[in-house]
Motif scaffolding. Structure first.
Motif, PDB file in Angstrom:
ATOM      1  N   VAL A   4      10.601  15.762  -5.651  1.00 55.14           N
ATOM      2  CA  VAL A   4       9.846  14.807  -4.827  1.00 55.14           C
ATOM      3  C   VAL A   4      10.771  13.646  -4.453  1.00 55.14           C
ATOM      4  CG1 VAL A   4       7.863  13.256  -4.689  1.00 55.14           C
ATOM      5  CG2 VAL A   4       7.671  15.442  -5.921  1.00 55.14           C
ATOM      6  N   ILE A   5      11.050  13.521  -3.170  1.00 51.40           N
ATOM      7  CA  ILE A   5      11.973  12.482  -2.686  1.00 51.40           C
ATOM      8  C   ILE A   5      11.197  11.473  -1.828  1.00 51.40           C
ATOM      9  CG2 ILE A   5      14.062  11.983  -1.362  1.00 51.40           C
ATOM     10  CD1 ILE A   5      14.905  14.896  -1.880  1.00 51.40           C
ATOM     11  N   PRO A   6      11.058  10.261  -2.276  1.00 53.94           N
ATOM     12  CA  PRO A   6      10.355   9.255  -1.457  1.00 53.94           C
ATOM     13  C   PRO A   6      11.262   8.738  -0.335  1.00 53.94           C
ATOM     14  CG  PRO A   6      11.131   8.241  -3.478  1.00 53.94           C
ATOM     15  CD  PRO A   6      11.487   9.706  -3.575  1.00 53.94           C
ATOM     16  N   PHE A   7      10.677   8.571   0.816  1.00 54.39           N
ATOM     17  CA  PHE A   7      11.375   7.961   1.943  1.00 54.39           C
ATOM     18  C   PHE A   7      10.701   6.627   2.266  1.00 54.39           C
ATOM     19  CE2 PHE A   7      12.517  12.393   2.409  1.00 54.39           C
ATOM     20  CZ  PHE A   7      13.876  12.322   2.709  1.00 54.39           C
ATOM     21  N   LEU A   8      11.494   5.582   2.202  1.00 55.11           N
ATOM     22  CA  LEU A   8      10.943   4.258   2.466  1.00 55.11           C
ATOM     23  C   LEU A   8      10.711   4.053   3.972  1.00 55.11           C
ATOM     24  CD1 LEU A   8      11.988   3.796  -0.445  1.00 55.11           C
ATOM     25  CD2 LEU A   8      12.500   1.449   0.269  1.00 55.11           C
ATOM     26  N   PRO A   9       9.650   3.332   4.331  1.00 54.37           N
ATOM     27  CA  PRO A   9       9.489   2.962   5.745  1.00 54.37           C
ATOM     28  C   PRO A   9      10.560   1.952   6.135  1.00 54.37           C
ATOM     29  CG  PRO A   9       7.889   1.797   4.419  1.00 54.37           C
ATOM     30  CD  PRO A   9       8.586   2.748   3.488  1.00 54.37           C
ATOM     31  N   LYS A  10      10.880   1.917   7.393  1.00 53.31           N
ATOM     32  CA  LYS A  10      11.846   0.942   7.879  1.00 53.31           C
ATOM     33  C   LYS A  10      11.132  -0.153   8.668  1.00 53.31           C
ATOM     34  CE  LYS A  10      15.846   4.026   8.247  1.00 53.31           C
ATOM     35  NZ  LYS A  10      16.874   4.564   9.176  1.00 53.31           N
ATOM     36  N   PHE A  11      11.581  -1.350   8.466  1.00 52.73           N
ATOM     37  CA  PHE A  11      11.060  -2.459   9.275  1.00 52.73           C
ATOM     38  C   PHE A  11      11.982  -2.632  10.483  1.00 52.73           C
ATOM     39  CE2 PHE A  11      11.074  -7.088  10.300  1.00 52.73           C
ATOM     40  CZ  PHE A  11       9.812  -7.126  10.870  1.00 52.73           C
ATOM     41  N   ILE A  12      11.441  -2.389  11.633  1.00 51.94           N
ATOM     42  CA  ILE A  12      12.217  -2.521  12.874  1.00 51.94           C
ATOM     43  C   ILE A  12      11.768  -3.807  13.560  1.00 51.94           C
ATOM     44  CG2 ILE A  12      12.828  -1.438  15.073  1.00 51.94           C
ATOM     45  CD1 ILE A  12      11.942   1.236  13.811  1.00 51.94           C
ATOM     46  N   PRO A  13      12.512  -4.870  13.402  1.00 52.60           N
ATOM     47  CA  PRO A  13      12.088  -6.139  14.008  1.00 52.60           C
ATOM     48  C   PRO A  13      12.112  -6.066  15.525  1.00 52.60           C
ATOM     49  CG  PRO A  13      14.325  -6.339  13.161  1.00 52.60           C
ATOM     50  CD  PRO A  13      13.816  -4.992  12.715  1.00 52.60           C
ATOM     51  N   GLY A  14      11.114  -6.701  16.120  1.00 54.88           N
ATOM     52  CA  GLY A  14      11.089  -6.777  17.572  1.00 54.88           C
ATOM     53  C   GLY A  14      12.262  -7.593  18.084  1.00 54.88           C
ATOM     54  N   ASN A  15      12.720  -7.238  19.249  1.00 59.98           N
ATOM     55  CA  ASN A  15      13.845  -7.951  19.852  1.00 59.98           C
ATOM     56  C   ASN A  15      13.362  -9.303  20.373  1.00 59.98           C
ATOM     57  OD1 ASN A  15      16.280  -8.615  20.900  1.00 59.98           O
ATOM     58  ND2 ASN A  15      16.154  -7.245  22.666  1.00 59.98           N
ATOM     59  N   ILE A  16      13.846 -10.367  19.744  1.00 56.75           N
ATOM     60  CA  ILE A  16      13.413 -11.703  20.133  1.00 56.75           C
ATOM     61  C   ILE A  16      14.263 -12.181  21.302  1.00 56.75           C
ATOM     62  CG2 ILE A  16      13.129 -14.099  19.407  1.00 56.75           C
ATOM     63  CD1 ILE A  16      12.741 -13.106  16.567  1.00 56.75           C
ATOM     64  N   LYS A  17      13.657 -12.202  22.457  1.00 56.08           N
ATOM     65  CA  LYS A  17      14.314 -12.758  23.640  1.00 56.08           C
ATOM     66  C   LYS A  17      13.678 -14.105  23.927  1.00 56.08           C
ATOM     67  CE  LYS A  17      15.421  -8.302  25.752  1.00 56.08           C
ATOM     68  NZ  LYS A  17      15.240  -7.442  26.942  1.00 56.08           N
ATOM     69  N   SER A  18      14.484 -15.144  23.845  1.00 52.79           N
ATOM     70  CA  SER A  18      13.935 -16.489  23.954  1.00 52.79           C
ATOM     71  C   SER A  18      13.189 -16.688  25.269  1.00 52.79           C
ATOM     72  CB  SER A  18      15.051 -17.532  23.821  1.00 52.79           C
ATOM     73  OG  SER A  18      16.041 -17.341  24.818  1.00 52.79           O
ATOM     74  N   LYS A  19      13.679 -16.085  26.344  1.00 45.81           N
ATOM     75  CA  LYS A  19      13.029 -16.272  27.646  1.00 45.81           C
ATOM     76  C   LYS A  19      11.646 -15.642  27.644  1.00 45.81           C
ATOM     77  CE  LYS A  19      13.863 -15.776  32.598  1.00 45.81           C
ATOM     78  NZ  LYS A  19      14.791 -15.286  33.634  1.00 45.81           N
ATOM     79  N   GLU A  20      11.587 -14.369  27.139  1.00 49.69           N
ATOM     80  CA  GLU A  20      10.298 -13.687  27.094  1.00 49.69           C
ATOM     81  C   GLU A  20       9.367 -14.362  26.090  1.00 49.69           C
ATOM     82  OE1 GLU A  20       9.257 -11.280  29.038  1.00 49.69           O
ATOM     83  OE2 GLU A  20      11.146 -11.396  30.121  1.00 49.69           O
ATOM     84  N   LEU A  21       9.929 -14.785  24.946  1.00 49.66           N
ATOM     85  CA  LEU A  21       9.126 -15.470  23.934  1.00 49.66           C
ATOM     86  C   LEU A  21       8.545 -16.757  24.507  1.00 49.66           C
ATOM     87  CD1 LEU A  21       8.269 -15.293  20.946  1.00 49.66           C
ATOM     88  CD2 LEU A  21      10.231 -16.722  20.393  1.00 49.66           C
ATOM     89  N   GLY A  22       9.372 -17.448  25.299  1.00 49.01           N
ATOM     90  CA  GLY A  22       8.894 -18.684  25.921  1.00 49.01           C
ATOM     91  C   GLY A  22       7.726 -18.422  26.849  1.00 49.01           C
ATOM     92  N   GLU A  63       0.837  -1.202   0.000  1.00 50.54           N
ATOM     93  CA  GLU A  63       0.000   0.000   0.000  1.00 50.54           C
ATOM     94  C   GLU A  63       0.875   1.256   0.000  1.00 50.54           C
ATOM     95  OE1 GLU A  63      -3.269   2.204   2.917  1.00 50.54           O
ATOM     96  OE2 GLU A  63      -2.705   0.111   3.272  1.00 50.54           O
ATOM     97  N   MET A  64       1.909   1.267   0.869  1.00 52.93           N
ATOM     98  CA  MET A  64       2.824   2.414   0.921  1.00 52.93           C
ATOM     99  C   MET A  64       3.556   2.588  -0.402  1.00 52.93           C
ATOM    100  SD  MET A  64       4.507   2.019   4.714  1.00 52.93           S
ATOM    101  CE  MET A  64       3.566   2.310   6.198  1.00 52.93           C
ATOM    102  N   LYS A  65       4.016   1.462  -0.970  1.00 52.98           N
ATOM    103  CA  LYS A  65       4.735   1.513  -2.247  1.00 52.98           C
ATOM    104  C   LYS A  65       3.850   2.101  -3.345  1.00 52.98           C
ATOM    105  CE  LYS A  65       4.785  -1.998  -4.866  1.00 52.98           C
ATOM    106  NZ  LYS A  65       4.957  -3.357  -5.449  1.00 52.98           N
ATOM    107  N   ASN A  66       2.604   1.626  -3.441  1.00 52.25           N
ATOM    108  CA  ASN A  66       1.691   2.097  -4.494  1.00 52.25           C
ATOM    109  C   ASN A  66       1.383   3.580  -4.326  1.00 52.25           C
ATOM    110  OD1 ASN A  66       1.572  -0.446  -5.646  1.00 52.25           O
ATOM    111  ND2 ASN A  66      -0.220  -1.067  -4.448  1.00 52.25           N
ATOM    112  N   THR A  67       1.208   4.022  -3.076  1.00 51.55           N
ATOM    113  CA  THR A  67       0.929   5.441  -2.823  1.00 51.55           C
ATOM    114  C   THR A  67       2.090   6.311  -3.294  1.00 51.55           C
ATOM    115  OG1 THR A  67      -0.465   4.909  -0.917  1.00 51.55           O
ATOM    116  CG2 THR A  67       0.419   7.143  -1.029  1.00 51.55           C
ATOM    117  N   GLN A  68       3.314   5.906  -2.962  1.00 46.58           N
ATOM    118  CA  GLN A  68       4.481   6.701  -3.361  1.00 46.58           C
ATOM    119  C   GLN A  68       4.699   6.646  -4.880  1.00 46.58           C
ATOM    120  OE1 GLN A  68       7.837   5.558  -0.893  1.00 46.58           O
ATOM    121  NE2 GLN A  68       7.242   7.065   0.657  1.00 46.58           N
TER     122      GLN A  68
END
Length: 565
Positions: A238-256, A179-184
């Motif tokens: 017109v300069i497009p700025f891409l969104p960034k994917f910020i992955p969540g910090n996977i902590k095995s203990k918390e994930l467990g 959706e973001m790509k098509n809009t830009q």
């Protein structure tokens, strides 16, 4: 070829000649003989009184033991006082003078009778009982295999549910990217179209100018209006700025913890678990409760209005009756199914009961916290008896244990100390106050309610609201763990534990009054889930024998019965 003399199919042969068929037997020497060899056997050892009998009557002659004091003598009597066989020479020596004597054959019969009885007991009772025990253990192993398979299947299914949710999340995020790509791209395409149109206009302008320049008609030269100034103002970039994917910090203990935790397994021994074959297996045999699963969505079964201004406590008398107490001196017994009031008991002091509990025998117990009446009381046949009266301490929470003891959590008069005391009747048996390093296990308090209960594994569980923790110690009073809540809580407020209860699976349940929910943790302190069911200021808790949860709600004065397993 098989040797016919040693073949299992061959008849028995004489031990002397090894040829003739056995016909006789020497009960003295335990030798098999043919008739022809009897004389030879006699003459071989004349020192013995050989007892020759037909082979079919072998071992019918009792062999008298040899005397330990007189080598060549056989014992024909038995001294009961010395508990040994004796011979005639022993008797003549006056060693056993005045002792009770019996013929050794009579003693032999008595011993045989005892051994026969014991053999019969082994054969008829004990061995069959062990057969049943072996069968019981095999059945338990088979059941265990099935239950562990079910457990693995449940984990696999939960994993599949997670995969589906993650797939949905990935699909949703990728759709957002598209959706973001098509809009830009649409914005850039529109910008490109505008630039292309301007470029076409500039080309037309250039052609027009060239035509005028090449023309000798001066009037056309004067009529030219240049647009160069307009074209000098270049368009915005017109300069497009891409969104960034910020992955969540996977902590095995918390994930467990988020995925789910596995409570610890255990094995217990019950020395009273089996009875002999002559009776049926005792009800306690196989006392491990059936494994139950927590419901994904707990359900409210019924709601009971209590009529208090504020409701504090609830205690199960049975699966159909509950005791309640609140902001006055009256303790009320309600029918769970009908919601009707069955009985009312007023405290002896006329003051508010701090906590209530029900004993194994079905009697109601309550505590008085006020300085003028620091007592623990029991209601028997509607008569109130004072069980414990404290000095310099004020009782708060109380519970009845599986052994029939009372556990009382109390504050010192100066509110600087808190301890748990175990009572057998009015006798103090155990005090729990400090850990192995001498530090207090419980925070001091004068303001807040304190609740206590015993778990199935005999751990002692206390809701320490001042410390915002559930404190669990072993039967010996050793600290096992502190549970300080789980994030995120339903209302994202700090953990504030109040009422506490346990169930057949050794789960620990505690009311979190500020988050309007009940926490369920396993016997080792691992968070399992929340129960909310539209709760409002949950305070007192109890469970019945079917693992239904009863919640006393402070403000709306209602008790909710909740099915959660």
């Amino acid at each position: 070829m098989m040797d016919p003399r040693t073949s299992a199919q061959d008849v028995m042969r004489c031990d002397l000649c090894e040829t003739a068929v056995v016909q006789m037997h020497c009960d003295t020497c335990l030798v098999n003989l043919c008739k022809a060899c009897v004389g030879e056997h006699f003459s071989a050892d004349l020192s013995k009184p050989h007892k020759i009998v037909d082979f079919k009557d072998r071992k019918s002659t009792p062999l008298h033991p040899k005397c330990k004091s007189h080598d060549k003598e056989q014992c024909e009597m038995y001294c009961k006082q010395c508990d040994i066989p004796v011979c005639i020479s022993c008797l003549e020596s006056n060693q056993h003078l005045g002792h009770e004597l019996s013929k050794i054959l009579r003693v032999l019969d008595e011993i045989k009778e005892v051994i026969t009885k014991e053999r019969n007991e082994l054969n008829d009772k004990i061995y069959p009982t062990y057969q049943d025990i072996a069968s019981d253990v095999q059945n338990r192993m088979s059941q265990l295999e099935k239950e562990y398979r079910d457990l693995s299947t449940a984990i696999t299914k939960h994993g599949e549910d997670w995969h589906r949710e993650i797939d949905k999340l990935v699909k949703k995020l990728k759709a957002k990217v598209d959706e973001m790509k098509n809009t830009q791209l649409q914005t850039l395409q529109k910008h490109l179209d505008e630039i292309n149109k301007t470029m076409s206009d500039i080309k037309d302008e250039i052609n027009s100018m060239e035509t005028v320049i090449d023309n000798n008609d001066m009037s056309k030269l004067f009529s030219v209006t240049s647009q160069v100034k307009r074209y000098r103002n270049l368009p915005d970039k017109v300069i497009p700025f891409l969104p960034k994917f910020i992955p969540g910090n996977i902590k095995s203990k918390e994930l467990g913890k988020m995925f789910g935790v596995l409570s610890s397994s255990s094995l217990t021994s019950d020395k009273h678990g089996y009875n002999m074959k002559t009776t049926q297996k005792s009800p306690e045999a196989g006392s491990s409760p059936p494994v139950k699963q927590l419901l994904d969505e707990p359900k409210t079964v019924t709601t009971i209005d209590t009529g208090y201004d504020r409701l504090y406590n609830v205690a199960c008398l049975s699966d159909v009756e509950i005791w309640t107490s609140g902001s006055d001196s009256i303790m009320k017994l309600y029918s769970i199914n009908q919601g009707s009031l069955l009985k009312s008991i007023t405290t002896k002091s006329g003051k508010i009961p701090y906590d209530i509990a029900v004993t194994k025998s079905g009697d109601l117990v309550y505590t008085n916290y006020f300085v003028s009446d620091r007592t623990v009381n029991i209601v028997k046949n509607e008569k109130i008896e004072e069980v414990i009266r404290l000095q310099n301490w004020k009782p708060k929470g109380v519970c009845s244990t599986s052994s029939g003891d009372l556990l009382v959590i109390m504050n010192s008069d100066d509110n600087k100390q808190t301890k748990v005391v175990r009572y057998s009747g009015s006798t103090e048996k155990q005090t729990i106050q400090f850990d192995d390093k001498g530090k207090p296990l419980y925070s001091p308090s004068s303001l807040y309610l304190r609740y206590i209960t015993e778990n199935r594994n005999l751990d002692i569980c206390v809701s320490d609201s001042d410390a915002k923790a559930v404190v669990v110690v072993s039967l010996a009073g050793k600290l096992r763990f502190r549970y300080t809540g789980h994030t995120p809580a339903p209302k994202n407020k700090p953990f504030y534990p109040q009422g506490i209860a346990t169930d057949s699976q050794s789960h620990i349940l505690t009311a979190d009054i500020d988050n309007d929910c009940v926490h369920i943790i396993d016997q080792d302190g691992q968070f399992l889930c929340y129960i909310d069911c539209g709760l409002s200021y949950p305070l007192g808790l109890c469970t019945d024998t079917n693992d239904n949860l009863f919640v006393a709600q402070l403000e709306n004065k209602q008790v909710k019965k909740i099915k959660y397993m």
